[in-house]
Design an enzyme around this catalytic site. Structure first.
Site, PDB file in Angstrom:
ATOM      1  N   SER A 215       0.829  -1.210   0.000  1.00 58.00           N
ATOM      2  CA  SER A 215       0.000   0.000   0.000  1.00 58.00           C
ATOM      3  C   SER A 215       0.867   1.265   0.000  1.00 58.00           C
ATOM      4  O   SER A 215       1.761   1.373  -0.834  1.00 58.00           O
ATOM      5  CB  SER A 215      -0.950  -0.064   1.202  1.00 58.00           C
ATOM      6  OG  SER A 215      -1.904   0.949   1.136  1.00 58.00           O
TER       7      SER A 215
ATOM      8  N   ASP B 124      -9.448  -2.505  -6.279  1.00 56.51           N
ATOM      9  CA  ASP B 124      -8.525  -1.676  -5.502  1.00 56.51           C
ATOM     10  C   ASP B 124      -8.321  -0.359  -6.260  1.00 56.51           C
ATOM     11  O   ASP B 124      -7.986  -0.390  -7.458  1.00 56.51           O
ATOM     12  CB  ASP B 124      -7.188  -2.420  -5.368  1.00 56.51           C
ATOM     13  CG  ASP B 124      -6.152  -1.647  -4.565  1.00 56.51           C
ATOM     14  OD1 ASP B 124      -6.469  -0.549  -4.069  1.00 56.51           O
ATOM     15  OD2 ASP B 124      -5.019  -2.147  -4.447  1.00 56.51           O
TER      16      ASP B 124
ATOM     17  N   HIS C 290      -8.013  -4.411  -1.813  1.00 54.05           N
ATOM     18  CA  HIS C 290      -6.921  -3.754  -1.114  1.00 54.05           C
ATOM     19  C   HIS C 290      -6.815  -4.276   0.331  1.00 54.05           C
ATOM     20  O   HIS C 290      -7.803  -4.311   1.044  1.00 54.05           O
ATOM     21  CB  HIS C 290      -7.132  -2.237  -1.103  1.00 54.05           C
ATOM     22  CG  HIS C 290      -5.898  -1.492  -0.717  1.00 54.05           C
ATOM     23  ND1 HIS C 290      -4.853  -1.304  -1.595  1.00 54.05           N
ATOM     24  CD2 HIS C 290      -5.515  -0.934   0.439  1.00 54.05           C
ATOM     25  CE1 HIS C 290      -3.887  -0.653  -0.979  1.00 54.05           C
ATOM     26  NE2 HIS C 290      -4.258  -0.414   0.252  1.00 54.05           N
TER      27      HIS C 290
END
Ligand SMILES: *[C@@H]1O[C@H](CO)[C@@H](O)[C@H](O)[C@H]1NC(C)=O
Ligand SMILES: *[C@@H]1O[C@H](CO)[C@@H](O)[C@H](O)[C@H]1NC(C)=O
Ligand SMILES: *[C@@H]1O[C@H](CO)[C@@H](O)[C@H](O)[C@H]1NC(C)=O
Ligand SMILES: *[C@@H]1O[C@H](CO)[C@@H](O)[C@H](O)[C@H]1NC(C)=O
Ligand SMILES: CC(=O)N[C@H]1CO[C@H](CO)[C@@H](O)[C@@H]1O
Length: 407
Positions: free
Chosen positions: A193, A347, A377
């Site tokens: 991320s 995502d 995600h």
């Protein structure tokens, strides 16, 4: 009735409500284990909703709310039969080492880990990172190390970057590697991320830093965030209300990395934050050129409306390649090592990863790309009770297998 009971009742009611209203998502078409995914989605939405309520009522900020929520998930460094876990404090920030206990005459591989959490909260001491780190150290017989950094809202960019850079530089010193028994030729940078963005930019910067002689052998980027120039990518459009990272949250996180002032956030929401003076950078994030056909389907590339010049004058970091590693030029990209990139269909950050795959490949970098059609995600870290997502375990296994074969 105690406040805990009230909280529990409110949470249950909210959960029931969310589960009820959001079955329209058609989880069974999009995700594996749809019921579990729906409950995860609902729990995340409830906490985000409560965070917003807390902030709007003036009680505590959104981030304070999450810091409180995460507090009980911070773990002490506890070793087990396979892995020695120790903490160090460097520049007032926590550094945690997970070292495999396997005895061997050989030097160990090392993984330098950059945790996610949108730069604003999160810590290497959190439960899910500890599980991941422990598995990695044991399975790869490696030294796994991750560090915290100073955070928003007290500190803004580039403080976080500088903390991360200082830490990596000191870890890569030959004396330090010798101290931990690390093989300098077998080092991997890994991040997820926002941390995936840091790992990406870190790899670029370390490769071109003449003061650092020891370079990573590979980078592993798990649904990385690689740019904040374009918030109207197909993945942003399709996953505006996606699991964990909605478009609104992604923008809030990225803008607050630079300023608590809402003007940047508002401009980013309508994708009008980059002034015309920087239009030459758009080619690096032009999805209509860089995305594979199947991800462009049904989307039209809109020409940009430019922001006011003030934006970059006030917040120069928004065009900084250290948080927009997609902006690095071809001569830098061509220096990069072997790369693993994981992208998930559901995502907002999906297209960042996909565009980086295109750019790396056209610069001759060897890339192993795993795209997960039913992924979302944060998928990798739902391997705990009570979630225990099979897809999470499968992805963890794939990543470790690939690192094991290549590092
Ligand atoms: C959900 O997706 C499944 C599988 O694609 C499909 O059979 C079903 O009709 C869909 N349900 C709704 C409500 O759209
Ligand atoms: C230690 O490693 C072994 C073999 O990988 C594994 O079966 C065992 O569960 C591990 N122990 C812990 C506490 O994780
Ligand atoms: C992006 O690509 C499209 C189509 O290939 C092109 O028309 C457009 O001018 C490009 N925009 C920028 C800013 O590079
Ligand atoms: C690429 O970027 C680096 C660092 O920003 C810069 O030093 C270099 O001159 C650039 N190379 C080209 C060909 O633009
Ligand atoms: C109550 C709630 O959050 N409903 C959302 C369910 O998901 C759709 C999109 O899939 C949103 O538009 C709703 O707001």
């Amino acid at each position: 009735m105690g406040s805990k009971t009230v909280c529990l009742m409110i949470s249950c009611a909210l959960l029931a409500w969310y589960v009820h209203t959001n079955y329209s998502e058609n989880y069974s078409a999009k995700f594996e284990q749809p019921w579990r995914t729906m409950i995860i989605h609902s729990l995340i939405k409830i906490s985000q909703f409560m965070g917003t309520v807390a902030e709007n009522s003036g009680l505590i900020s959104y981030w304070e709310f999450f810091n409180i929520l995460f507090k009980w998930q911070l773990l002490e460094p506890i070793s087990d039969e396979n892995v020695t876990v120790t903490d160090a404090i460097v520049n007032d920030e926590l550094v945690r080492y997970f070292v495999s206990k396997k005895k061997s005459n050989e030097l160990k591989r090392a993984i330098i880990y950059f945790h996610g959490g949108g730069i604003s909260f999160s810590s290497i001491a959190l439960l899910h990172y500890n599980t991941f780190a422990r598995l990695a150290a044991n399975r790869l017989d490696a030294v796994f190390v991750g560090a915290d950094f100073r955070k928003f809202p007290k500190y803004l960019h580039p403080t976080q970057w500088n903390d991360a850079y200082t830490f990596v530089k000191s870890f890569l010193q030959p004396e330090n590697l010798a101290k931990y028994g690390v093989d300098p030729n077998r080092i991997c940078f890994l991040g997820d991320s926002s941390g995936g963005g840091t790992a990406t930019a870190m790899t670029q910067q370390i490769m071109i830093d003449p003061e650092i002689t020891i370079k990573p052998k590979m980078q592993v980027l798990i649904y990385p965030g690689l740019q904040m120039l374009d918030t109207d990518l197909p993945s942003y459009r399709e996953n505006e209300f996606g699991i964990m990272l909605t478009k609104a949250l992604s923008i809030k996180l990225m803008s607050q990395y630079h300023t608590p002032d809402e003007s940047l956030e508002q401009a980013m929401k309508i994708n009008q934050h980059i002034p015309v003076e920087y239009s030459h950078l758009f080619k690096f994030v032009n999805w209509s050129v860089l995305l594979p056909e199947r991800f462009k389907k049904g989307h039209v590339y809109n020409n940009r409306i430019y922001g006011s010049s003030e934006m970059v004058e006030k917040f120069p970091g928004i065009v900084d390649p250290r948080i927009n590693p997609l902006l690095a030029n071809d001569s830098i990209l061509s220096l990069l090592p072997l790369t693993y990139i994981l992208t998930c269909q559901h995502d907002v950050l999906r297209d960042d990863g996909l565009m980086y795959v295109s750019r790396l490949r056209s610069n001759g970098v060897q890339v192993f790309h795993e795209h997960v059609d039913k992924g979302f995600h944060g998928n990798l870290f739902y391997i705990h009770w009570p979630y225990n997502l099979e897809l999470g375990w499968k992805l963890v296994d794939n990543v470790f297998t690939w690192i094991n074969e290549n590092l």
